[in-house]
Scaffold this motif. Sequence first.
Motif, PDB file in Angstrom:
ATOM      1  N   UNK A 153      62.459  13.989  28.370  1.00  0.00           N
ATOM      2  CA  UNK A 153      61.134  13.775  27.779  1.00  0.00           C
ATOM      3  C   UNK A 153      60.396  15.102  27.775  1.00  0.00           C
ATOM      4  N   UNK A 154      60.101  15.610  26.596  1.00  0.00           N
ATOM      5  CA  UNK A 154      59.475  16.921  26.498  1.00  0.00           C
ATOM      6  C   UNK A 154      58.002  16.866  26.147  1.00  0.00           C
ATOM      7  N   UNK A 155      57.469  15.691  25.848  1.00  0.00           N
ATOM      8  CA  UNK A 155      56.034  15.520  25.624  1.00  0.00           C
ATOM      9  C   UNK A 155      55.717  14.035  25.737  1.00  0.00           C
ATOM     10  N   UNK A 156      54.488  13.732  26.102  1.00  0.00           N
ATOM     11  CA  UNK A 156      54.039  12.345  26.231  1.00  0.00           C
ATOM     12  C   UNK A 156      52.798  12.171  25.365  1.00  0.00           C
ATOM     13  N   UNK A 157      52.855  11.233  24.417  1.00  0.00           N
ATOM     14  CA  UNK A 157      51.718  10.940  23.548  1.00  0.00           C
ATOM     15  C   UNK A 157      51.225   9.536  23.861  1.00  0.00           C
ATOM     16  N   UNK A 158      49.961   9.413  24.238  1.00  0.00           N
ATOM     17  CA  UNK A 158      49.404   8.102  24.574  1.00  0.00           C
ATOM     18  C   UNK A 158      49.331   7.224  23.334  1.00  0.00           C
ATOM     19  N   UNK A 159      49.668   5.959  23.506  1.00  0.00           N
ATOM     20  CA  UNK A 159      49.524   4.986  22.423  1.00  0.00           C
ATOM     21  C   UNK A 159      48.057   4.791  22.081  1.00  0.00           C
ATOM     22  N   UNK A 160      47.212   4.668  23.112  1.00  0.00           N
ATOM     23  CA  UNK A 160      45.778   4.428  22.926  1.00  0.00           C
ATOM     24  C   UNK A 160      45.089   4.860  24.213  1.00  0.00           C
ATOM     25  N   UNK A 161      43.813   4.591  24.310  1.00  0.00           N
ATOM     26  CA  UNK A 161      43.064   4.927  25.524  1.00  0.00           C
ATOM     27  C   UNK A 161      43.050   3.774  26.503  1.00  0.00           C
ATOM     28  N   UNK A 162      41.941   3.030  26.532  1.00  0.00           N
ATOM     29  CA  UNK A 162      41.862   1.872  27.416  1.00  0.00           C
ATOM     30  C   UNK A 162      40.975   2.117  28.614  1.00  0.00           C
ATOM     31  N   UNK A 163      41.286   1.407  29.710  1.00  0.00           N
ATOM     32  CA  UNK A 163      40.431   1.436  30.898  1.00  0.00           C
ATOM     33  C   UNK A 163      41.246   1.481  32.191  1.00  0.00           C
TER      34      UNK A 163
END
Length: 275
Positions: A22-32
């Motif tokens: 895994x060379x990068x992590x992109x969040x699906x969304x924000x949230x709480x």
Amino acid sequence: MERGSSGEIAEEFNGLLRDPEVRAIIAHDGGQTALGYLDLIDFEAITADPKPILGYSDISLLHLVLYARTGLVGFHTDVATPGLGGHWQTAPAAAQAVLEKLYSTLLTSDEAIGALPVTPSWECWRAGRAEGRLIGGVINRIVFAQATPFALPLERFDGAVLFWEEMGGQASYLWNYLQVLRHCGILDRISGMVVGVPHAIEGIEGPDSSPTLPEIVLDVLGDRDIPVLGNVEFGHAGPNLPMPVGIRVALDAQQRTLSLLEPAVRPHAMTGPVG
């Protein structure tokens, strides 16, 4: 991930941090959810194998905490679904091309980006120049982070260019968040401020709003003579210009320029510039 327990989210996140493929992590969304698992993050995995983490909103908290604990540059950029899959798809083709080039260069090149592309929305709220490390995110997450044991030490704000944005709530909330930053000493330490396009803030949107967002900001800043650049495209209003937490920038509010002075990644033995 949003529906999982704090332990389940941390386990998934740590698995991504530990996976060498895994060379990068992109969040699906924000949230709480980030506040629930800050104390479960494997910080040693980040130090051993740093990799870009992209996102805004609740992800702001991760950027600040990981930068405080490990020095990892956090990428306050569009998230996957409402950002890359939403705002980007409604942007003109020319704007999409500019963003694609920006993101690609920022994440793969060991050269500094230089000046970010300016649009007519950018406003000088207080003239002046500043140079320092870019620190910020969603303003309520900045406040939350500083109330935890994972807070950035105040001296890390010395000479920093503080950027922030906000979504939802009321104008009075923004005033109060800024007052918290004043009381804890952050506003006395920074050298400049960049404010994102507000999104769905009750009381500041519309031609007859009073006070306006610039008036709120300048009221809290008082006689602190720091440049303020406003209405810059990052955050929930999207699509986002990339704002890498921790790299040096140059701000000239009167000329309406914001320049990234350093590369945000460094070469990795496996894949090239990624972490």
